[in-house]
Structure formats: structure tokens, C-alpha cells
Design a protein around this motif. Sequence first.
Motif, mmCIF file in Angstrom:
data_model
loop_
_atom_site.group_PDB
_atom_site.id
_atom_site.type_symbol
_atom_site.label_atom_id
_atom_site.label_comp_id
_atom_site.label_asym_id
_atom_site.label_seq_id
_atom_site.Cartn_x
_atom_site.Cartn_y
_atom_site.Cartn_z
ATOM 1 N N THR A 252 13.764 -4.162 3.799
ATOM 2 C CA THR A 252 12.379 -4.535 3.506
ATOM 3 C C THR A 252 11.712 -5.137 4.733
ATOM 4 O OG1 THR A 252 12.876 -4.904 1.163
ATOM 5 C CG2 THR A 252 10.907 -5.975 2.052
ATOM 6 N N ARG A 253 12.403 -6.047 5.402
ATOM 7 C CA ARG A 253 11.830 -6.645 6.616
ATOM 8 C C ARG A 253 11.522 -5.576 7.661
ATOM 9 N NH1 ARG A 253 16.083 -10.546 5.864
ATOM 10 N NH2 ARG A 253 15.254 -12.506 5.023
ATOM 11 N N VAL B 165 -10.459 -9.020 2.837
ATOM 12 C CA VAL B 165 -9.356 -8.058 2.901
ATOM 13 C C VAL B 165 -8.235 -8.527 1.980
ATOM 14 C CG1 VAL B 165 -7.583 -7.006 4.357
ATOM 15 C CG2 VAL B 165 -9.898 -7.340 5.252
ATOM 16 N N GLY B 166 -7.830 -7.643 1.074
ATOM 17 C CA GLY B 166 -6.767 -7.968 0.136
ATOM 18 C C GLY B 166 -5.662 -6.936 0.157
ATOM 19 N N MET B 167 -4.547 -7.271 -0.472
ATOM 20 C CA MET B 167 -3.408 -6.368 -0.595
ATOM 21 C C MET B 167 -2.767 -6.578 -1.957
ATOM 22 S SD MET B 167 0.086 -5.945 -0.642
ATOM 23 C CE MET B 167 0.631 -7.605 -0.252
ATOM 24 N N ILE B 168 -2.428 -5.476 -2.620
ATOM 25 C CA ILE B 168 -1.697 -5.523 -3.887
ATOM 26 C C ILE B 168 -0.439 -4.691 -3.725
ATOM 27 C CG2 ILE B 168 -1.698 -4.960 -6.339
ATOM 28 C CD1 ILE B 168 -4.738 -5.122 -6.312
ATOM 29 N N SER B 169 0.705 -5.273 -4.066
ATOM 30 C CA SER B 169 1.960 -4.527 -3.980
ATOM 31 C C SER B 169 2.760 -4.664 -5.266
ATOM 32 C CB SER B 169 2.807 -5.033 -2.808
ATOM 33 O OG SER B 169 4.027 -4.314 -2.732
ATOM 34 N N ASP B 170 3.208 -3.520 -5.786
ATOM 35 C CA ASP B 170 4.215 -3.523 -6.842
ATOM 36 C C ASP B 170 5.559 -3.686 -6.147
ATOM 37 O OD1 ASP B 170 2.315 -3.098 -8.762
ATOM 38 O OD2 ASP B 170 2.765 -0.975 -9.055
ATOM 39 N N CYS B 171 6.236 -4.789 -6.392
ATOM 40 C CA CYS B 171 7.440 -5.063 -5.607
ATOM 41 C C CYS B 171 8.327 -6.076 -6.318
ATOM 42 C CB CYS B 171 7.057 -5.594 -4.230
ATOM 43 S SG CYS B 171 6.162 -7.172 -4.290
ATOM 44 N N CYS B 172 9.538 -6.235 -5.789
ATOM 45 C CA CYS B 172 10.450 -7.255 -6.309
ATOM 46 C C CYS B 172 10.426 -8.476 -5.397
ATOM 47 C CB CYS B 172 11.864 -6.692 -6.455
ATOM 48 S SG CYS B 172 12.713 -6.396 -4.894
ATOM 49 N N VAL C 192 12.105 -9.720 -3.065
ATOM 50 C CA VAL C 192 12.456 -9.752 -1.643
ATOM 51 C C VAL C 192 11.244 -9.500 -0.748
ATOM 52 C CG1 VAL C 192 14.802 -8.974 -2.154
ATOM 53 C CG2 VAL C 192 13.083 -7.297 -1.459
ATOM 54 N N VAL C 193 10.153 -8.978 -1.320
ATOM 55 C CA VAL C 193 9.005 -8.596 -0.491
ATOM 56 C C VAL C 193 8.129 -9.782 -0.077
ATOM 57 C CG1 VAL C 193 6.896 -7.200 -0.396
ATOM 58 C CG2 VAL C 193 8.995 -6.237 -1.370
ATOM 59 N N PRO C 194 7.734 -10.700 -0.982
ATOM 60 C CA PRO C 194 6.834 -11.779 -0.560
ATOM 61 C C PRO C 194 7.306 -12.581 0.649
ATOM 62 C CG PRO C 194 6.895 -11.671 -2.945
ATOM 63 C CD PRO C 194 7.948 -10.721 -2.453
ATOM 64 N N PHE D 240 1.343 -9.990 -5.333
ATOM 65 C CA PHE D 240 2.634 -9.340 -5.539
ATOM 66 C C PHE D 240 2.923 -9.287 -7.038
ATOM 67 C CE2 PHE D 240 2.726 -11.606 -1.487
ATOM 68 C CZ PHE D 240 3.025 -10.571 -0.613
ATOM 69 N N SER D 241 3.229 -8.102 -7.534
ATOM 70 C CA SER D 241 3.419 -7.928 -8.979
ATOM 71 C C SER D 241 4.518 -8.827 -9.527
ATOM 72 C CB SER D 241 3.739 -6.463 -9.290
ATOM 73 O OG SER D 241 4.976 -6.070 -8.698
ATOM 74 N N CYS D 242 5.575 -9.029 -8.750
ATOM 75 C CA CYS D 242 6.692 -9.845 -9.235
ATOM 76 C C CYS D 242 6.299 -11.302 -9.421
ATOM 77 C CB CYS D 242 7.883 -9.737 -8.284
ATOM 78 S SG CYS D 242 7.550 -10.322 -6.604
ATOM 79 N N GLU D 243 5.227 -11.726 -8.757
ATOM 80 C CA GLU D 243 4.778 -13.115 -8.872
ATOM 81 C C GLU D 243 3.731 -13.306 -9.964
ATOM 82 O OE1 GLU D 243 5.527 -14.704 -4.298
ATOM 83 O OE2 GLU D 243 3.475 -14.262 -4.941
#
Length: 232
Positions: A93-94, A117-124, A126-128, A145-148
Motif C-alpha cells: 500500500t505504501r 480538493v477532496g479524496m474519497i477512497s474505499d479502503c481498509c 492500512v490505507v489512512p 476513507f470508507s473504513c473510517e
Amino acid sequence: MDRGCLAVVFDLFGTLVPAYPHHAVLTEMAAVLGMDMDRLSFIAAFVEDTRDRRETGQFESLEENLRFICDRLGREVPQDRLHDAVRIRRDFTRASLTPREHALSTLGELRGRGLGVGMISDCCEVVPPAWRESPFASHVDVAIFSCEVGVKKPNPKIYQRACDALGARPSRCLYVGDGGSDELSGAVGVGMEAVLLAVPGEEGIDPYRPGAATWKGRTIGSLREVLDIARR
């Protein structure tokens, strides 16, 4: 778009960073877990069967998710092997959070124009932390982040959350993504204008883009083209 654009929201994987081959890292994780012979079953369980739970934070950790899969497949896996598999995913991921061409300059120019400026990620989970260590963190005003937040695309709530945080109505926000998670139709559904990023040469790298093949709206081949669309 009502009276011009006030903010641009981007997808992460396949958009701000290049698409990557999911199966390569999952194959490596399966090998570490001793599932070479059950590799396809492991990948299916990870990508299809437990993805929504993982990406909405229903597993406390990636390790818990992997333990769940191993138990369901009838495999007893030592704790150190689970730790190794998690490490592989974290390291991958890194490494994956390398900005694609023109990403940072495009984000910087948008902010220089006064756009949010925004960002949306479907993720677990480890991503944030990897995101916060990446070059993107200082170039994006709002990262969701979806997981959050407990919901993922195309749920309207995740888009609305980003728009609210950016202080702009959806009708004055542009969404840019590669079509994964039916994200484009989800953005349109809340009133955003949506654009598909289809970079030449990346076709077929990521098989999990259900919205890309059926998208009939505007399509761009480079992030720099966002600058021509996002006008106040």
C-alpha cells in the motif's frame, strides 16, 4: 454544473495513483499464509466475500479479516504468518501511493485557483496511515476513507460527507474516478458532475471497475484535463 465548480473530489487507487494488479500482492499473501493450493479461494474470499466488511470497518483490523478467511477455509495459520501477510499488504500500500503523472501539479493548481480538493477512497485500515505519510496529504483538503466512516461508494452518504467538509453543494462539485465501485453513478446520483479517468495503457490492470465499461459521460485520459473542466 450550477454556476461553476467550487471543489473537485478524486478517487484514489486508479485515479490519483496508477492502477495496480491486485492479484499479484494477494498471491504473495496467500503464499505466506500457506495457501498456495487454495490461492484462488483466498483471493475470492478477500476480494469478493469480505471486501465490504473490510472497507466499512466491520473488521477491527486486516489481521482479523485474514484470520476470518483462514478459519472459513479450514486453515490454522500461525500468528507470525498473519503478521507477515499484513506487513506485505502494508508495504504494498505504501509503495502504491506514488502519485501518477501530473497528479500533484494538478492538485496544486486547483487549490491555487481557490477550489477545494477532496479524496474519497474505499479502503481498509492500512490505507489512512499510508496516506498521511504520502505526498498527497499536503495537497488535499479533505480525505474520506470508507473504513473510517462506515460507508463506501456508491452510498450517497460518503459523497455528501466530502461535499459538506469542502463547504460546497454537490451540484458545484466535480468527481473524478476510474469507475471502480460504481463510483461515477454514485456521484451523479447525489448531484455531482462526474468524469471517468481512463488512462491509455491501464486497461485490464484492475478488473474491479464495474462502472468504467458502461459509463456514457465525459471521459478524460490525463489528470491535467481536469483543469479544463473545473472552472469557477
